[in-house]
Motif scaffolding. Structure first.
Motif, PDB file in Angstrom:
ATOM      1  N   MET A 188       0.844  -1.184   0.000  1.00 14.18           N
ATOM      2  CA  MET A 188       0.000   0.000   0.000  1.00 14.18           C
ATOM      3  C   MET A 188       0.885   1.242   0.000  1.00 14.18           C
ATOM      4  SD  MET A 188      -2.756   1.285   2.883  1.00 14.18           S
ATOM      5  CE  MET A 188      -2.637  -0.275   3.648  1.00 14.18           C
ATOM      6  N   LEU A 189       0.562   2.163  -0.885  1.00  9.15           N
ATOM      7  CA  LEU A 189       1.310   3.409  -0.998  1.00  9.15           C
ATOM      8  C   LEU A 189       0.980   4.317   0.173  1.00  9.15           C
ATOM      9  CD1 LEU A 189       3.074   5.401  -2.700  1.00  9.15           C
ATOM     10  CD2 LEU A 189       0.932   6.181  -3.709  1.00  9.15           C
ATOM     11  N   VAL A 190       2.023   4.741   0.907  1.00  9.37           N
ATOM     12  CA  VAL A 190       1.867   5.692   2.001  1.00  9.37           C
ATOM     13  C   VAL A 190       2.902   6.778   1.810  1.00  9.37           C
ATOM     14  CG1 VAL A 190       1.987   6.066   4.500  1.00  9.37           C
ATOM     15  CG2 VAL A 190       1.044   3.925   3.618  1.00  9.37           C
ATOM     16  N   HIS A 191       2.452   8.017   1.909  1.00  7.43           N
ATOM     17  CA  HIS A 191       3.373   9.152   1.868  1.00  7.43           C
ATOM     18  C   HIS A 191       3.335   9.808   3.238  1.00  7.43           C
ATOM     19  CE1 HIS A 191       5.559  12.662   0.585  1.00  7.43           C
ATOM     20  NE2 HIS A 191       4.587  13.417   1.065  1.00  7.43           N
ATOM     21  N   THR A 192       4.413   9.654   3.992  1.00  9.94           N
ATOM     22  CA  THR A 192       4.498  10.243   5.323  1.00  9.94           C
ATOM     23  C   THR A 192       4.884  11.711   5.195  1.00  9.94           C
ATOM     24  OG1 THR A 192       5.135   8.117   6.262  1.00  9.94           O
ATOM     25  CG2 THR A 192       5.626  10.094   7.574  1.00  9.94           C
ATOM     26  N   ILE A 193       4.066  12.578   5.766  1.00 15.91           N
ATOM     27  CA  ILE A 193       4.340  14.009   5.744  1.00 15.91           C
ATOM     28  C   ILE A 193       5.101  14.407   6.997  1.00 15.91           C
ATOM     29  CG2 ILE A 193       3.288  16.309   5.744  1.00 15.91           C
ATOM     30  CD1 ILE A 193       0.982  15.022   4.073  1.00 15.91           C
ATOM     31  N   ASP A 194       4.642  13.958   8.145  1.00 16.74           N
ATOM     32  CA  ASP A 194       5.356  14.143   9.414  1.00 16.74           C
ATOM     33  C   ASP A 194       4.918  13.029  10.358  1.00 16.74           C
ATOM     34  OD1 ASP A 194       2.914  14.948  10.608  1.00 16.74           O
ATOM     35  OD2 ASP A 194       3.396  17.080  10.449  1.00 16.74           O
ATOM     36  N   GLU A 195       5.262  13.113  11.619  1.00 15.85           N
ATOM     37  CA  GLU A 195       4.949  12.008  12.531  1.00 15.85           C
ATOM     38  C   GLU A 195       3.452  11.823  12.760  1.00 15.85           C
ATOM     39  OE1 GLU A 195       5.408  13.989  16.937  1.00 15.85           O
ATOM     40  OE2 GLU A 195       7.238  13.308  15.944  1.00 15.85           O
ATOM     41  N   ASP A 196       2.649  12.845  12.485  1.00 19.92           N
ATOM     42  CA  ASP A 196       1.207  12.754  12.702  1.00 19.92           C
ATOM     43  C   ASP A 196       0.383  12.595  11.427  1.00 19.92           C
ATOM     44  OD1 ASP A 196       1.462  13.084  15.476  1.00 19.92           O
ATOM     45  OD2 ASP A 196       1.312  15.265  15.342  1.00 19.92           O
ATOM     46  N   VAL A 197       0.864  13.134  10.314  1.00 16.79           N
ATOM     47  CA  VAL A 197       0.059  13.224   9.093  1.00 16.79           C
ATOM     48  C   VAL A 197       0.699  12.436   7.961  1.00 16.79           C
ATOM     49  CG1 VAL A 197      -0.975  14.795   7.391  1.00 16.79           C
ATOM     50  CG2 VAL A 197      -0.729  15.536   9.777  1.00 16.79           C
ATOM     51  N   SER A 198      -0.138  11.677   7.258  1.00 17.39           N
ATOM     52  CA  SER A 198       0.313  10.979   6.057  1.00 17.39           C
ATOM     53  C   SER A 198      -0.852  10.888   5.082  1.00 17.39           C
ATOM     54  CB  SER A 198       0.839   9.581   6.396  1.00 17.39           C
ATOM     55  OG  SER A 198      -0.172   8.792   6.982  1.00 17.39           O
ATOM     56  N   LEU A 199      -0.509  10.560   3.856  1.00 20.12           N
ATOM     57  CA  LEU A 199      -1.495  10.293   2.811  1.00 20.12           C
ATOM     58  C   LEU A 199      -1.307   8.853   2.390  1.00 20.12           C
ATOM     59  CD1 LEU A 199      -1.029  13.435   0.516  1.00 20.12           C
ATOM     60  CD2 LEU A 199      -2.656  13.138   2.386  1.00 20.12           C
ATOM     61  N   ARG A 200      -2.407   8.170   2.117  1.00 22.11           N
ATOM     62  CA  ARG A 200      -2.306   6.807   1.605  1.00 22.11           C
ATOM     63  C   ARG A 200      -3.499   6.498   0.737  1.00 22.11           C
ATOM     64  NH1 ARG A 200      -5.928   3.501   3.850  1.00 22.11           N
ATOM     65  NH2 ARG A 200      -6.406   3.589   6.065  1.00 22.11           N
ATOM     66  N   LEU A 201      -3.358   5.455  -0.045  1.00 21.42           N
ATOM     67  CA  LEU A 201      -4.461   5.005  -0.886  1.00 21.42           C
ATOM     68  C   LEU A 201      -5.585   4.464  -0.007  1.00 21.42           C
ATOM     69  CD1 LEU A 201      -2.557   3.048  -3.664  1.00 21.42           C
ATOM     70  CD2 LEU A 201      -3.358   5.411  -3.699  1.00 21.42           C
ATOM     71  N   PHE A 202      -6.798   4.661  -0.454  1.00 20.84           N
ATOM     72  CA  PHE A 202      -7.937   4.023   0.198  1.00 20.84           C
ATOM     73  C   PHE A 202      -7.934   2.536  -0.150  1.00 20.84           C
ATOM     74  CE2 PHE A 202      -9.682   8.321   0.333  1.00 20.84           C
ATOM     75  CZ  PHE A 202     -10.351   8.323   1.554  1.00 20.84           C
ATOM     76  N   THR A 203      -8.417   1.721   0.760  1.00 20.80           N
ATOM     77  CA  THR A 203      -8.647   0.301   0.500  1.00 20.80           C
ATOM     78  C   THR A 203     -10.096  -0.023   0.845  1.00 20.80           C
ATOM     79  OG1 THR A 203      -8.139  -0.543   2.716  1.00 20.80           O
ATOM     80  CG2 THR A 203      -6.261  -0.170   1.213  1.00 20.80           C
ATOM     81  N   LYS A 204     -10.554  -1.172   0.405  1.00 22.44           N
ATOM     82  CA  LYS A 204     -11.932  -1.577   0.712  1.00 22.44           C
ATOM     83  C   LYS A 204     -12.147  -1.694   2.214  1.00 22.44           C
ATOM     84  CE  LYS A 204     -10.957  -6.445   0.162  1.00 22.44           C
ATOM     85  NZ  LYS A 204     -11.296  -7.709  -0.406  1.00 22.44           N
ATOM     86  N   ASP A 205     -11.071  -1.956   2.961  1.00 21.94           N
ATOM     87  CA  ASP A 205     -11.184  -2.073   4.413  1.00 21.94           C
ATOM     88  C   ASP A 205     -11.452  -0.729   5.097  1.00 21.94           C
ATOM     89  OD1 ASP A 205     -10.690  -4.808   4.220  1.00 21.94           O
ATOM     90  OD2 ASP A 205      -8.525  -4.548   4.494  1.00 21.94           O
ATOM     91  N   ASP A 206     -11.338   0.360   4.361  1.00 18.97           N
ATOM     92  CA  ASP A 206     -11.575   1.696   4.923  1.00 18.97           C
ATOM     93  C   ASP A 206     -13.043   2.104   4.908  1.00 18.97           C
ATOM     94  OD1 ASP A 206      -8.847   2.245   5.423  1.00 18.97           O
ATOM     95  OD2 ASP A 206      -8.574   2.948   3.356  1.00 18.97           O
TER      96      ASP A 206
END
Length: 183
Positions: free
Chosen positions: A1-19
């Protein structure tokens, strides 16, 4: 799964069906708050509605040459909202960003961090030449974001969106790749 960490609290990631359940619950918990500026909330009534929306987002990746157009905004391990390109014109290299945060995640600087990351992604990874944001003229909180990142106010669209019982005008903001300085 693609995750882009911005800082220790915030990140962006792809949605999955589990979301689906968590994202649906965030939407429902924030529904009254979000209805002031978002016109689609009456169409989200079940977890299945949210699951179908997530599935459509996953299908966008293949249609966009393997590049995702939208992301879950993650704050301290929880889905806080979403951001991405609502539309993309690959021939003209133009993307139009949309975003929202759940009510309990407001005023933490989350959206500023997410927007900066998506602008960078649009210009550097997607090779866009232009990014637009369309914001209701009276949504001053949302308008502050493109202004913070150097977008130019380019015009107004009268009665651009129906919000349940009235129309709202939009301000169109634009930013060109040559103007982006990664503020």
């Amino acid at each position: 799964m693609l995750v882009h960490t911005i800082d220790e609290d915030v990140s962006l990631r792809l949605f999955t069906k589990d979301d689906a359940q968590e994202f649906f619950q965030l939407t429902i918990d924030s529904k009254a708050y979000l209805k002031e500026w978002l016109g689609w909330l009456d169409y989200t009534n079940t977890v299945d509605d949210t699951a179908k929306h997530i599935q459509a987002r996953c299908e966008e990746i293949a249609a966009n040459g393997g590049y995702p157009q939208s992301f879950a905004i993650i704050y301290k391990g929880r889905i806080a909202g979403t951001i991405g390109f609502n539309t993309m014109n690959n021939a003209s290299k133009i993307g139009v960003i949309g975003y929202w945060l759940g009510e309990s995640f407001q005023q933490k600087g989350i959206m500023s961090k997410a927007l900066k990351a998506v602008i960078h992604y649009g210009f550097h990874d997607l090779k866009l030449n232009r990014i637009e944001l369309h914001v209701a003229t009276e949504n001053y909180k949302s308008r502050a974001l493109p202004e913070k990142f150097g977008f130019k106010e380019e015009g107004h669209i009268r009665q651009a969106e129906w919000l349940y019982d009235h129309y709202v005008d939009h301000v169109v903001y634009g930013l060109l790749a040559e103007e982006w300085t990664s503020i």
